[in-house]
Design a protein around this motif. Structure first.
Motif, PDB file in Angstrom:
ATOM      1  N   ALA A  60       0.835  -1.208   0.000  1.00 40.53           N
ATOM      2  CA  ALA A  60       0.000   0.000   0.000  1.00 40.53           C
ATOM      3  C   ALA A  60       0.863   1.249   0.000  1.00 40.53           C
ATOM      4  O   ALA A  60       0.619   2.176  -0.778  1.00 40.53           O
ATOM      5  N   LEU A  61       1.896   1.212   0.789  1.00 41.89           N
ATOM      6  CA  LEU A  61       2.794   2.357   0.846  1.00 41.89           C
ATOM      7  C   LEU A  61       3.472   2.560  -0.494  1.00 41.89           C
ATOM      8  O   LEU A  61       3.569   3.680  -1.002  1.00 41.89           O
ATOM      9  N   ALA A  62       3.903   1.416  -1.126  1.00 40.56           N
ATOM     10  CA  ALA A  62       4.570   1.506  -2.420  1.00 40.56           C
ATOM     11  C   ALA A  62       3.640   2.105  -3.472  1.00 40.56           C
ATOM     12  O   ALA A  62       4.036   2.974  -4.249  1.00 40.56           O
ATOM     13  N   ALA A  63       2.367   1.657  -3.439  1.00 42.95           N
ATOM     14  CA  ALA A  63       1.391   2.171  -4.401  1.00 42.95           C
ATOM     15  C   ALA A  63       1.191   3.660  -4.208  1.00 42.95           C
ATOM     16  O   ALA A  63       1.150   4.418  -5.189  1.00 42.95           O
ATOM     17  N   LEU A  64       1.032   4.068  -2.948  1.00 45.67           N
ATOM     18  CA  LEU A  64       0.819   5.487  -2.663  1.00 45.67           C
ATOM     19  C   LEU A  64       2.008   6.305  -3.133  1.00 45.67           C
ATOM     20  O   LEU A  64       1.855   7.326  -3.795  1.00 45.67           O
TER      21      LEU A  64
END
Lengths: 775, 147
Positions: A16-20
């Motif tokens: 999720a962090l990578a996507a954000l």
């Protein structure tokens, strides 16, 4: 949290962090590219707008009339076209003229000059503060404004004309379209992120499932082990690392099982050791505190100096109190005496430094003194008892000297008083005329009084008992007096146990003495005897008693024997009267003879009684004389009677010297010879022998006759007062009493020996100081 | 006069004058009475025991009454008294003490040793003669002795 859950959750979070981050990066890159495009366009537009104007356009402007309407419209038109070409919103120029910011050119909002909706030439700007910052720095400036035109990006490009008047050219463009494009990009990037996230989650779920399963089992097994259950089995998984781990776990489990007991033991030991050490540590700490507290609460002073400097190291509060000083920094070994004002009790001279216990302690010596007086700063004195001791290091060398001291001022005073009192009692004890002996009781195993032991005796004890006082101490009563059983054990024991004093008089056969004994008990099981040798007194008492008895007898006999002739006289006077009246001539003579005889007898009695009383009371001075001369005088006095009876007297020729009251000694022989003649009996030739015999050391005189003799049963009576064996014999019965009396006053004794009636008698007697002179 | 039997008296008295006084009073009183006089304690005991020169019972019969002085040569009067009372054959003989002593001790001792009367010689002629007169009446006239 289970490993699997944690894994999936962690992977989800990372994705999720990578996507954000990915979305944000795309968004920023796109947005920056768009803004940079806009800004480049605005920059180009502003410079081009400036170039469109003639180079001296602004230099010429003076006022509203410096440009014609047509000239101005021409400028606006050119700028409108530029604005349309570059898809800008608005281009304008402003200049500060006479303190006001006025439009010098501007595009039309409709981009058509004919519409006439552009700003007028030299029209003042309604909001000049918007440009203050740009005009102040004279640097190009980008702004973003939200105004009635929407979201606007603006470039302000300041300049100054030749006259130095500041002005600027602005170019602005709506960014609404840009924002719309950015949102689109954002959505695209979010979509891409979501897809990546979902795929990643799925992937991680499966991955974690295959890896975490066996690990969980291992974990469960481990947990079992931690809970002390070592029996669980981990199945093989086929994953090399996990199987190895499981095998290791099994090994570990076994190893743990094997070592656990040992560990328990070690732990137990360790805990004990730790506990002990803790205790020791806390003990040490406590001891330090304790020691400090103790030191400051000690009733004695403690003072310590360093060796060899003599610098004080420590002084407790009592030391400060006693010395009147604490640790004085100027102190060293050379001035200890001066600084602490130490003097010798008695002569009050400075205490010799080398004799002070503190100094001796510095030399490694122990010492004790009780004669040091310290004069305190306030002038008061204190007498100290000091114990000094060196404090040694491991090598046995003194590193400090310690003194412990106390105030003995009062003790010394009371000691002195005690000593004085002790001295008094000692003197009393030593000089008493009474014997004093202190004893302690000795009991047998059953607690019965068995004996007593002498503890102390005074000199008088020795004088009275004749025993050596030195040897008497510590000896048992039974041994000391040689009596087998201890004398008066019951009496003494009763006092020692009850504490009740007791006095008695006693005759003590081993010493052949009479004692008056007071027994007191100074403490339980001890007793003291205070005794007086009353032998002499007893003797005197006995003599006195005898004297009293004799006196009573004397009085009695005198009254009786003097009364007797009176009775005779009175009665015969009565008869005489009767006989005279009746003229009984024959009896008159008889009566008168009786009266005369009685009167004579009475006269003699009185004379002899007087003589007898004189013997004791009145003495002639003692002289030395010979037996022969005394006897000679006596014989002359009785010469008539001797001649009448034809008696022969034989006197010894030995030279016997007599010392005493000569007339009385003459009376002794006179009476004895007289008696011998009187009781000579029938023999035609009475013989009287006067001689001397030596019996051991004693010289015995005798008067022997061959007369009537004396029946042994009467021999004890003959020396008594008025004792007569022969009623008809002349004499008063006082003769032998007088003889005995005289001999007794010469410390002699008299007795009679006779084998019986008709066998003669011998009177023996001794006289003190009689001696026989050998020629 | 009062009864016909003569009474034999033993007088123990060392003082001849006193003995004379007793004789004068008692022989005046009754001729039939006989008084035997001894001068000391030992003689009194010999007489009573009929020993020595008093061995002849005809010449020296047992007395019915003893008149005893206390201060006597050889054997003291109290001792004589004690021995009389010790002797079963003699103890029934009444013994009257006649002495100059007024000493309490003598009196008590005399009674303790069996004296039946204690008489003190008065230093007065009238009294002495009256005493002996009364004694004579009492013991020689009124008193009854066993045969």
């Amino acid at each position: 949290m289970k490993l699997r859950t944690r894994f999936v959750f962690g992977m989800g979070l990372i994705l999720a962090l990578a996507a954000l981050l990915f979305g944000e990066l795309i968004y920023r890159a796109q947005k920056d590219a768009l803004l940079q495009g806009i800004d480049a366009r605005l920059w180009t537009a502003a410079h081009m707008a400036k170039e469109i104007l003639s180079p001296d356009f602004h230099d010429r402007l003076r006022n509203r009339d410096s440009l014609t309407r047509e000239e101005y419209a021409q400028v606006v038109d050119r700028w409108n076209r530029l604005c349309r070409t570059l898809e800008l919103e608005y281009i304008w120029s402003l200049m500060e003229v006479d303190g006001r910011l006025v439009f010098t050119s501007a595009t039309s909002p409709s981009k058509d000059v004919r519409q006439g909706d552009h700003a007028g030439f030299f029209e003042p700007h309604s909001n000049p503060e918007l440009y203050q910052a740009a005009l102040a720095t004279m640097q190009p400036q980008f702004q973003i404004n939200n105004d009635k035109w929407g979201r606007i990006r603006t470039l302000l490009l300041p300049f100054s004309d030749r006259q130095g008047r500041p002005g600027l050219i602005g170019a602005s463009m709506k960014t609404t379209e840009v924002d719309a494009r950015i949102i689109t990009i954002l959505w695209d990037s979010l979509l891409a992120g979501t897809i990546t996230l979902t795929l990643g989650m799925l992937l991680s779920f499966f991955f974690s499932r295959s890896l975490a399963g066996p690990l969980e089992k291992l974990a469960a097994q481990s947990r079992e082990i931690t809970q002390g259950n070592y029996s669980g089995v981990v199945p093989r998984t086929g994953i090399t690392e996990i199987d190895t781990l499981a095998e290791s776990l099994r090994e570990l489990s076994r190893s743990i099982q094997e070592q656990i007991r040992e560990f328990c033991q070690i732990q137990s030991n360790l805990q004990t050791e730790i506990a002990e050490r803790k205790l020791a540590e806390s003990g040490l700490e406590r001891r330090t505190v304790l020691l400090d507290t103790l030191l400051d609460n000690l009733p004695v002073g403690v003072f310590m100096v360093e060796v060899p400097s003599g610098k004080p190291l420590a002084a407790n509060s009592r030391a400060k109190e006693l010395l009147g000083r604490g640790i004085l920094p100027e102190t060293d070994r050379s001035n200890l005496q001066e600084v602490y004002a130490a003097y010798r009790c008695g002569d009050n001279r400075p205490y010799p430094s080398e004799e002070m216990p503190i100094t001796r302690g510095m030399h490694g010596e122990r010492s004790h003194v009780d004669d040091m007086v310290v004069i305190r700063p306030d002038g008061s004195n204190v007498l100290l008892d000091i114990q000094g001791t060196p404090v040694l290091n491991k090598e046995g060398q003194p590193w400090a000297s310690l003194v412990v001291f106390s105030d003995i001022t009062r003790r010394k005073q009371s000691e002195a008083a005690l000593q004085e009192s002790e001295q008094k009692f000692r003197t009393l004890f030593e000089s008493m005329t009474e014997g004093v002996a202190l004893h302690e009781m000795v009991f047998d195993s059953e607690g019965k009084k068995r004996d007593y032991r002498l503890l102390s005796v005074n000199p008088a004890y020795g004088r009275h008992t004749g025993l050596d006082p030195q040897k008497a101490c510590g000896i048992l009563g039974s041994e000391l007096y040689g009596t087998g059983s201890p004398p008066y054990l019951e009496e003494f024991g009763a006092v020692a146990l009850s504490g009740k004093p007791f006095t008695f008089e006693t005759y003590f056969p081993p010493l052949d003495k009479h004692f008056f004994i007071s027994v007191i008990s100074p403490k339980k099981n001890h007793f003291a005897t205070v005794f007086e040798d009353i032998t002499e007194r007893k003797q005197k008492e006995k003599e006195l008693k005898e004297k009293n008895e004799e006196l009573a007898r004397f009085t009695y006999t005198v009254s009786h024997d003097l009364k007797s002739p009176l009775v005779t006289i009175q009665t015969f006077l009565g008869y005489l009267e009767q006989d005279i009246r009746s003229d009984h001539t024959a009896r008159i003579q008889k009566d008168m003879n009786f009266i005369r005889g009685a009167a004579d007898k009475m006269s003699r009695l009185l004379d002899e009684l007087l003589e007898l009383s004189r013997v004791g009371r009145k003495r002639n001075p003692a002289v030395e004389t010979t037996l022969q001369s005394v006897v000679q005088e006596a014989l002359e006095l009785v010469a008539g009677r001797l001649a009448a009876r034809g008696a022969a007297v034989q006197v010894t020729e030995e030279k016997v010297l007599l010392t005493g009251d000569r007339p009385r000694l003459v009376a002794v022989f006179q009476n004895l010879v007289d008696n011998a003649v009187k009781f000579a009996g029938d023999p035609p030739h009475p013989r009287i022998e006067i001689g001397v015999e030596s019996s051991g050391e004693e010289i015995v005189l005798f008067v022997r006759d061959n007369g009537l003799g004396i029946d042994p049963q009467y021999q004890s009576r003959i020396f008594g007062l008025f004792e007569k064996l022969e009623p008809a014999s002349e004499g008063t019965g006082l003769g032998l009493a007088l003889v005995r009396r005289i001999i007794e006053t010469h410390n002699g004794r008299i007795w009679v020996e006779s084998e019986g009636a008709g066998k003669g008698s011998t009177f023996f007697f001794t006289l003190e100081k009689t001696r026989i002179q050998n020629t | 006069m009062l009864h016909g039997n003569p009474v034999h008296i033993l007088l123990v008295e060392d003082d001849p004058a006193h003995a004379e006084i007793v004789f004068r009073n008692l022989t005046d009183f009754r001729v039939a009475n006989r008084i035997f006089h001894v001068e000391d304690g030992q003689a009194a005991l010999d007489y009573l025991n009929q020993e020595g020169k008093y061995a002849d019972p005809q010449a020296f019969p047992r007395p019915a009454l003893i008149l005893l002085d206390l201060r006597l040569p050889k054997v003291d009067g109290l001792e004589v008294l004690r021995r009389i009372k010790e002797n079963p054959g003699l103890k029934r003989i009444p013994t009257v003490v006649l002495t100059t002593s007024r000493a309490e001790l003598d009196m008590v001792s005399a009674y303790a040793n069996g004296a039946c009367s204690y008489l003190v010689k008065p230093v007065d002629f009238e009294k002495f003669t009256r005493l002996l007169e009364s004694f004579g009446y009492y013991w020689l006239a009124w008193n009854q002795f066993p045969d």
